[in-house]
Design a protein around this motif. Structure first.
Motif, PDB file in Angstrom:
ATOM      1  N   UNK A 111      37.478  35.402  40.930  1.00 20.51           N
ATOM      2  CA  UNK A 111      37.569  36.801  40.510  1.00 20.51           C
ATOM      3  C   UNK A 111      36.310  37.265  39.792  1.00 20.51           C
ATOM      4  N   UNK A 112      36.001  38.530  40.023  1.00 19.47           N
ATOM      5  CA  UNK A 112      34.913  39.195  39.325  1.00 19.47           C
ATOM      6  C   UNK A 112      35.535  40.148  38.318  1.00 19.47           C
ATOM      7  N   UNK A 113      35.032  40.138  37.092  1.00 11.45           N
ATOM      8  CA  UNK A 113      35.531  41.037  36.060  1.00 11.45           C
ATOM      9  C   UNK A 113      34.377  41.880  35.525  1.00 11.45           C
ATOM     10  N   UNK A 114      34.709  42.934  34.813  1.00 13.50           N
ATOM     11  CA  UNK A 114      33.675  43.814  34.265  1.00 13.50           C
ATOM     12  C   UNK A 114      32.835  43.084  33.218  1.00 13.50           C
ATOM     13  N   UNK A 115      31.557  43.388  33.203  1.00 13.46           N
ATOM     14  CA  UNK A 115      30.665  42.858  32.189  1.00 13.46           C
ATOM     15  C   UNK A 115      31.042  43.458  30.846  1.00 13.46           C
ATOM     16  N   UNK A 116      31.222  42.599  29.858  1.00  9.51           N
ATOM     17  CA  UNK A 116      31.668  43.071  28.553  1.00  9.51           C
ATOM     18  C   UNK A 116      30.595  42.899  27.493  1.00  9.51           C
ATOM     19  N   UNK A 117      29.370  42.583  27.919  1.00  9.56           N
ATOM     20  CA  UNK A 117      28.191  42.352  27.077  1.00  9.56           C
ATOM     21  C   UNK A 117      28.256  42.954  25.778  1.00  9.56           C
TER      22      UNK A 117
ATOM     23  N   UNK B 261      29.016  43.381  41.435  1.00 16.40           N
ATOM     24  CA  UNK B 261      29.451  44.323  42.437  1.00 16.40           C
ATOM     25  C   UNK B 261      29.611  45.665  41.753  1.00 16.40           C
ATOM     26  N   UNK B 262      28.930  46.656  42.302  1.00 14.57           N
ATOM     27  CA  UNK B 262      29.062  48.011  41.784  1.00 14.57           C
ATOM     28  C   UNK B 262      29.464  48.919  42.943  1.00 14.57           C
ATOM     29  N   UNK B 263      30.605  49.569  42.806  1.00 11.28           N
ATOM     30  CA  UNK B 263      31.038  50.569  43.774  1.00 11.28           C
ATOM     31  C   UNK B 263      30.656  51.938  43.205  1.00 11.28           C
ATOM     32  N   UNK B 264      29.769  52.633  43.880  1.00  6.99           N
ATOM     33  CA  UNK B 264      29.349  53.957  43.429  1.00  6.99           C
ATOM     34  C   UNK B 264      30.262  55.033  44.014  1.00  6.99           C
ATOM     35  N   UNK B 265      30.333  56.175  43.334  1.00  9.26           N
ATOM     36  CA  UNK B 265      31.192  57.282  43.771  1.00  9.26           C
ATOM     37  C   UNK B 265      30.802  57.850  45.134  1.00  9.26           C
ATOM     38  N   UNK B 266      29.551  57.691  45.534  1.00  7.83           N
ATOM     39  CA  UNK B 266      29.098  58.225  46.822  1.00  7.83           C
ATOM     40  C   UNK B 266      29.403  57.267  47.985  1.00  7.83           C
TER      41      UNK B 266
ATOM     42  N   UNK C 283      40.266  43.198  37.730  1.00  5.12           N
ATOM     43  CA  UNK C 283      39.361  42.275  38.407  1.00  5.12           C
ATOM     44  C   UNK C 283      39.271  42.592  39.895  1.00  5.12           C
ATOM     45  N   UNK C 284      38.290  41.995  40.538  1.00  2.05           N
ATOM     46  CA  UNK C 284      38.013  42.215  41.945  1.00  2.05           C
ATOM     47  C   UNK C 284      37.807  40.854  42.592  1.00  2.05           C
ATOM     48  N   UNK C 285      38.344  40.659  43.794  1.00  2.61           N
ATOM     49  CA  UNK C 285      38.100  39.408  44.516  1.00  2.61           C
ATOM     50  C   UNK C 285      38.040  39.667  46.014  1.00  2.61           C
ATOM     51  N   UNK C 286      37.417  38.750  46.719  1.00  2.00           N
ATOM     52  CA  UNK C 286      37.342  38.829  48.166  1.00  2.00           C
ATOM     53  C   UNK C 286      38.687  38.405  48.734  1.00  2.00           C
ATOM     54  N   UNK C 287      39.165  39.119  49.739  1.00  2.00           N
ATOM     55  CA  UNK C 287      40.431  38.772  50.381  1.00  2.00           C
ATOM     56  C   UNK C 287      40.397  37.305  50.822  1.00  2.00           C
TER      57      UNK C 287
ATOM     58  N   UNK D 281      36.402  42.398  52.890  1.00  2.50           N
ATOM     59  CA  UNK D 281      37.544  43.098  52.299  1.00  2.50           C
ATOM     60  C   UNK D 281      37.678  42.655  50.852  1.00  2.50           C
ATOM     61  N   UNK D 282      37.533  43.600  49.942  1.00  2.00           N
ATOM     62  CA  UNK D 282      37.673  43.355  48.514  1.00  2.00           C
ATOM     63  C   UNK D 282      39.026  43.879  48.048  1.00  2.00           C
ATOM     64  N   UNK D 283      39.646  43.146  47.121  1.00  2.00           N
ATOM     65  CA  UNK D 283      40.935  43.519  46.543  1.00  2.00           C
ATOM     66  C   UNK D 283      40.752  43.749  45.047  1.00  2.00           C
ATOM     67  N   UNK D 284      41.171  44.923  44.580  1.00  2.00           N
ATOM     68  CA  UNK D 284      41.138  45.244  43.153  1.00  2.00           C
ATOM     69  C   UNK D 284      42.510  45.004  42.554  1.00  2.00           C
ATOM     70  N   UNK D 285      42.557  44.224  41.465  1.00  2.00           N
ATOM     71  CA  UNK D 285      43.807  43.932  40.763  1.00  2.00           C
ATOM     72  C   UNK D 285      43.786  44.664  39.427  1.00  2.00           C
ATOM     73  N   UNK D 286      44.557  45.739  39.331  1.00  2.00           N
ATOM     74  CA  UNK D 286      44.551  46.548  38.113  1.00  2.00           C
ATOM     75  C   UNK D 286      45.208  45.837  36.925  1.00  2.00           C
ATOM     76  N   UNK D 287      46.041  44.823  37.184  1.00  2.00           N
ATOM     77  CA  UNK D 287      46.727  44.136  36.075  1.00  2.00           C
ATOM     78  C   UNK D 287      45.748  43.410  35.162  1.00  2.00           C
ATOM     79  N   UNK D 288      44.634  42.920  35.722  1.00  2.00           N
ATOM     80  CA  UNK D 288      43.629  42.277  34.868  1.00  2.00           C
ATOM     81  C   UNK D 288      42.232  42.861  35.097  1.00  2.00           C
TER      82      UNK D 288
END
Length: 71
Positions: free
Chosen positions: A65-71, A1-6, A55-59, A46-53
């Protein structure tokens, strides 16, 4: 999932039986850490962003949970 600024997004996932599924659309911030994503096919999620870890998940699915790619 990528949320772009536009305020567009790209969601890509892979299923064994169906292969890669790609969804494009627009997103809107509806509250703190809450984003509504509406695909070009009319699907709304509806997506929920959890700043504590970071991550992103569907309501309604907080354990998936989806987390950032750390490749």
């Amino acid at each position: 999932m990528i949320f772009y600024e536009n305020q567009t997004y790209l969601y890509s996932t892979y299923y064994l039986e169906r292969g890669e599924q790609v969804e494009l659309g627009n997103w809107t911030k509806t509250g703190q850490g809450q984003y509504v994503a509406e695909s070009r096919t009319g699907n709304t999620t509806l997506w929920i962003y959890d700043s504590s870890d970071d991550s992103l998940h569907i309501n309604g699915m907080p354990l998936f949970r989806y987390t950032r790619y750390k490749g």
